[in-house]
Design a protein around this motif. Structure first.
Motif: not given
Length: 569
Positions: A479-484, A487-491, A500-503, A506-508
């Motif tokens: 869950a943590g890695r897929m969330y990040d 989030a990186a894909r969304q820029g 912090g990192v925010t996503c 629903a894809r998060c």
């Protein structure tokens, strides 16, 4: 007469059970991590994977209690509770000082993980000191006792929320850091208050007292159901209307009063025992304590034969050694099912704050989700405790079969999170909370039934280790890695300063909870295999050994135990 009755109450099984209920009702601080985790992430600037790592170490601390079990094998329960209280206060206090910036430099991630692991590990000591002791004192009602005690742990999240709002004012979208301080001092204070109460009472029980047990537990259940209903109504009203500080104080006062209600049941049961024990015929017929003074020296056996004998398990239901239980196929199946079944629900609970945030729910709704999980967690535990005991007694339905059904019921909750259907997070929180609560007491009861009570302090904690293993695999690595990554894909890595990192969207959590749903189905199949293996054992009377003389049947180490004749010290 009044003083002797007061002494009888304070030293009795039922007051010991009441003390355990209160300790358990303050021992579930780990379940409200989702409320204050956002502040940890914001103030320390963590990514989601880093925050999930903190959550993982919280789960490690709460569930890895083998050392607590080993300590309990050789020390009285009060020492176990005292160590837990010290760890709770120290760990959460240091976490609070770190999050509020009261330390000189921002602590590194590993140190924050250490703080929360130490604080959360107090839960393992509280479980070992109070819950395991209760199970040993009421062996014929272990499913009911586990359901009640774990139920109070499930309610503790909602109880903490009400107390937090009363002590520190309306939370809303504000600062939740004081909640960390509350979970630091309150559980420690409750444990210290009952250090002299929690102990193993090895004694035969009068037949009349044994018959009253189930009715007394039902009375405890009704009180706890009333408390859960009140908390549910309070949560809904607090979400619908804006409460003032005074109204939150009144709500917390009602919760406190309802926690005192079981004391009336304790007085009723102890009064009945006191009356029985003071009858002339009861005193005349009181059996004398027997002491074994001689033992036959065992014959010498070869070392290889001794090792094989040590690994050869006794029949199911007898007292296994720790090694015999660890190497058994039954424990392997149960451990695997807990890793991937319970680990999946724990992943959903720990991420509920970020799930709600990514789907656009307001902070007040997110707090509601956490409270709903707490309420339904409680309902799942008491339903599983009482329901599985009734189904086992009347229809000989194996408890592992019921665990498999509960795990399958969890899957729709994971799928609702995965697809992010608008408004579905309320239903998901109910399903996840109920199923997480229902699975745990049955798994712990299965351990006591298959492997006996002699080393239950340790084996109980062996079962608990499975949860953090599952949390690390499914929460941190999945869950943590897929969330990040999303989030990186969304820029959004540097999108909002201080958060912090925010996503968003629903894809998060979609892919990660599809994985969780799949492994939960696999865990249910593993539990079905265990149900098949133990079907003959559960078809018989698994509590027959405890019904022969009415005793607890616990052959403990003698440390901290009190001998009682007919319920009298």
């Amino acid at each position: 007469m009044a003083s002797s009755f007061a002494a009888h109450v304070l030293r009795g099984r039922w007051f010991m059970a009441y003390g355990s209920f209160l300790i358990m009702s303050s021992a579930g601080a780990t379940y409200i991590f989702a409320i204050y985790s956002k502040d940890i992430k914001a103030t320390l600037g963590y990514t989601q994977e880093q925050l999930n790592t903190v959550g993982f170490f919280k789960d490690v601390g709460a569930n890895v209690g083998i050392h607590a079990g080993l300590i309990a094998e050789v020390t009285p329960p009060w020492l176990v509770l005292a160590v837990g209280a010290a760890m709770n206060l120290g760990g959460y206090l240091m976490l609070y000082l770190s999050v509020t910036g009261r330390v000189r430099a921002r602590p590194p991630l590993w140190l924050v993980c250490l703080y929360i692991a130490v604080g959360a590990n107090s839960q393992a000591f509280a479980n070992t000191g109070a819950l395991v002791t209760c199970v040993k004192n009421f062996p014929e009602s272990r499913g009911v006792m586990l359901g009640l005690l774990k139920g109070f742990v499930g309610l503790s999240g909602a109880i903490f929320t009400q107390l937090y709002l009363a002590f520190y004012g309306p939370g809303g979208g504000g600062d939740t850091k004081p909640l960390i301080l509350l979970v630091g001092w309150l559980p420690a204070a409750v444990s210290v208050a009952f250090l002299g109460t929690i102990r193993i009472i090895s004694a035969p029980r009068p037949p009349a007292a044994a018959r009253r047990e189930y009715r007394a537990f039902c009375s405890f259940l009704y009180v706890s159901l009333a408390l859960a209903a009140y908390l549910l109504v309070a949560i809904v009203l607090q979400k619908r209307f804006r409460f003032t500080r005074a109204e939150y104080v009144v709500s917390a006062a009602v919760v406190f009063a309802m926690l005192l209600l079981p004391l009336g049941i304790v007085l009723r049961e102890e009064a009945a025992l006191f009356k029985i024990n003071n009858m002339p015929e009861a005193q005349a017929d009181a059996p004398a304590l027997s002491v074994v003074t001689a033992a036959t020296k065992p014959a010498a056996v070869p070392a290889s034969a001794g090792l094989l004998s040590a690994l050869r398990p006794p029949p199911r239901g007898e007292d296994y050694t720790i090694l015999q239980a660890l190497v058994s196929v039954d424990m392997l199946l149960l451990f695997t099912a807990t890793v991937f079944g319970v680990g999946g629900t724990l992943t959903a609970i720990d991420n509920m704050g970020q799930i709600g945030e990514s789907l656009g729910y307001p902070q007040r709704s997110i707090s509601t989700f956490v409270s709903l999980i707490s309420i339904w967690n409680y309902l799942g535990r008491v339903a599983a405790g009482f329901g599985s005991e009734a189904l086992l007694a009347r229809y000989r339905i194996p408890r592992p079969l019921l665990v498999a059904a509960v795990l399958l019921l969890t899957v729709p909750g994971h799928l609702l999170i995965a697809f992010g259907v608008p408004g579905s997070l309320y239903a998901a929180s109910v399903l996840v909370g109920f199923c997480f609560g229902a699975a745990y007491p049955m798994i712990l009861a299965i351990i006591s039934e298959l492997f006996g009570l002699r080393y239950y302090s340790t084996l109980y904690n062996v079962g608990n280790v499975a949860s953090p293993v599952g949390s690390y695999i499914l929460n941190v690595r999945v869950a943590g890695r897929m969330y990040d990554r999303e989030a990186a894909r969304q820029g959004a890595v540097a999108a909002v300063a201080g958060k912090g990192v925010t996503c968003v969207g629903a894809r998060c959590y979609r892919e990660s909870f599809l994985v969780v749903a799949a492994v939960t189905v696999a865990a249910a199949l593993v539990t079905l295999a265990l149900a098949w293996r133990t079907r003959v054992f559960y078809a018989g009377d698994i509590y027959a050994r405890f019904k022969k003389d009415g005793s607890t049947g616990v052959s403990g180490n003698g440390v901290g135990e009190e001998a009682v004749v007919d319920g009298r010290l």
